[in-house]
Design a protein around this motif. Sequence first.
Motif, short mmCIF file in Angstrom:
data_model
loop_
_atom_site.label_atom_id
_atom_site.label_comp_id
_atom_site.label_asym_id
_atom_site.label_seq_id
_atom_site.Cartn_x
_atom_site.Cartn_y
_atom_site.Cartn_z
N GLY A 1 -11.84 -5.87 -22.49
CA GLY A 1 -10.85 -6.66 -23.21
C GLY A 1 -9.42 -6.33 -22.82
O GLY A 1 -8.49 -7.01 -23.22
N GLY A 2 -9.24 -5.28 -22.04
CA GLY A 2 -7.91 -4.90 -21.58
C GLY A 2 -7.45 -5.80 -20.43
O GLY A 2 -8.14 -6.72 -20.02
N GLN A 3 -6.28 -5.48 -19.95
CA GLN A 3 -5.71 -6.27 -18.86
C GLN A 3 -4.88 -5.37 -17.96
O GLN A 3 -4.22 -4.44 -18.42
CB GLN A 3 -4.84 -7.39 -19.43
CG GLN A 3 -4.39 -8.41 -18.44
CD GLN A 3 -3.64 -9.54 -19.11
OE1 GLN A 3 -2.66 -9.32 -19.80
NE2 GLN A 3 -4.12 -10.75 -18.91
N MET A 4 -4.94 -5.63 -16.64
CA MET A 4 -4.09 -4.94 -15.67
C MET A 4 -3.14 -5.98 -15.08
O MET A 4 -3.52 -7.13 -14.90
CB MET A 4 -4.90 -4.36 -14.51
CG MET A 4 -5.86 -3.29 -14.86
SD MET A 4 -6.63 -2.51 -13.41
CE MET A 4 -7.18 -3.87 -12.43
N THR A 5 -1.93 -5.55 -14.78
CA THR A 5 -0.94 -6.45 -14.18
C THR A 5 -0.41 -5.83 -12.90
O THR A 5 -0.07 -4.66 -12.86
CB THR A 5 0.23 -6.70 -15.14
OG1 THR A 5 -0.29 -7.30 -16.33
CG2 THR A 5 1.25 -7.63 -14.53
N SER A 6 -0.37 -6.65 -11.85
CA SER A 6 0.20 -6.21 -10.59
C SER A 6 1.50 -6.95 -10.35
O SER A 6 1.55 -8.18 -10.39
CB SER A 6 -0.76 -6.52 -9.43
OG SER A 6 -0.11 -6.30 -8.19
N SER A 7 2.54 -6.19 -10.09
CA SER A 7 3.82 -6.80 -9.76
C SER A 7 4.30 -6.32 -8.39
O SER A 7 5.45 -6.49 -8.03
CB SER A 7 4.86 -6.49 -10.82
OG SER A 7 5.04 -5.09 -10.93
N ALA A 8 3.37 -5.71 -7.63
CA ALA A 8 3.72 -5.21 -6.30
C ALA A 8 2.59 -5.51 -5.32
O ALA A 8 1.44 -5.72 -5.71
CB ALA A 8 3.97 -3.71 -6.35
N SER A 9 2.94 -5.53 -4.06
CA SER A 9 1.94 -5.74 -3.01
C SER A 9 2.26 -4.83 -1.84
O SER A 9 3.32 -4.21 -1.78
CB SER A 9 1.90 -7.21 -2.59
OG SER A 9 3.16 -7.62 -2.12
N ALA A 10 1.32 -4.75 -0.92
CA ALA A 10 1.48 -3.92 0.27
C ALA A 10 0.45 -4.39 1.30
O ALA A 10 -0.24 -5.39 1.08
CB ALA A 10 1.24 -2.46 -0.08
N ASN A 11 0.36 -3.67 2.38
CA ASN A 11 -0.65 -3.95 3.39
C ASN A 11 -1.51 -2.71 3.58
O ASN A 11 -1.00 -1.60 3.67
CB ASN A 11 -0.01 -4.35 4.71
CG ASN A 11 0.67 -5.69 4.60
OD1 ASN A 11 1.86 -5.74 4.32
ND2 ASN A 11 -0.07 -6.75 4.76
N ALA A 12 -2.83 -2.94 3.62
CA ALA A 12 -3.76 -1.85 3.87
C ALA A 12 -3.48 -1.29 5.26
O ALA A 12 -3.17 -2.03 6.19
CB ALA A 12 -5.20 -2.35 3.78
N ASN A 13 -3.60 -0.01 5.39
CA ASN A 13 -3.31 0.66 6.65
C ASN A 13 -4.56 0.61 7.54
O ASN A 13 -5.23 1.61 7.74
CB ASN A 13 -2.87 2.10 6.37
CG ASN A 13 -2.19 2.73 7.56
OD1 ASN A 13 -1.93 2.06 8.55
ND2 ASN A 13 -1.92 4.00 7.47
N ILE A 14 -4.88 -0.60 8.04
CA ILE A 14 -6.05 -0.82 8.88
C ILE A 14 -5.58 -1.38 10.21
O ILE A 14 -4.99 -2.47 10.26
CB ILE A 14 -7.05 -1.78 8.22
CG1 ILE A 14 -7.46 -1.27 6.84
CG2 ILE A 14 -8.27 -1.99 9.10
CD1 ILE A 14 -8.28 -2.24 6.03
N GLN A 15 -5.84 -0.66 11.27
CA GLN A 15 -5.38 -1.09 12.59
C GLN A 15 -6.13 -2.34 13.06
O GLN A 15 -7.26 -2.59 12.67
CB GLN A 15 -5.59 0.02 13.60
CG GLN A 15 -4.74 1.23 13.36
CD GLN A 15 -4.97 2.31 14.41
OE1 GLN A 15 -5.78 2.16 15.30
NE2 GLN A 15 -4.23 3.40 14.29
N HIS A 16 -5.47 -3.11 13.91
CA HIS A 16 -6.04 -4.28 14.60
C HIS A 16 -6.28 -5.48 13.69
O HIS A 16 -6.98 -6.41 14.09
CB HIS A 16 -7.32 -3.92 15.36
CG HIS A 16 -7.18 -2.73 16.24
ND1 HIS A 16 -6.34 -2.71 17.34
CD2 HIS A 16 -7.73 -1.50 16.17
CE1 HIS A 16 -6.40 -1.53 17.92
NE2 HIS A 16 -7.23 -0.77 17.23
#
Length: 75
Positions: free
Chosen positions: A33-48
């Motif tokens: 019943g809870g909630q998470m909020t994302s207000s940021a983004s990034a890029n996974a550190n995965i080559q290629h």
Amino acid sequence: MIQDVRHIFFSTNVNCTNKRTNDNHIDVNLPNGGQMTSSASANANIQHLSEKGTSARLFDEMNVNLLSVGQLCDD
């Protein structure tokens, strides 16, 4: 339940690149019943892989990172 299965969701303390805040927040409803909020983004550190393929949303509340195999394969 996460309905957007073509996203990568990370904890804010994961080793990522290009961390940035976003004006468009993503809310995730949790089974308890809870909630998470994302207000940021990034890029996974995965080559290629492209920036689009490694695009991730960051959540303070997450303890485990979730990768989208579909998103990675589509790249």
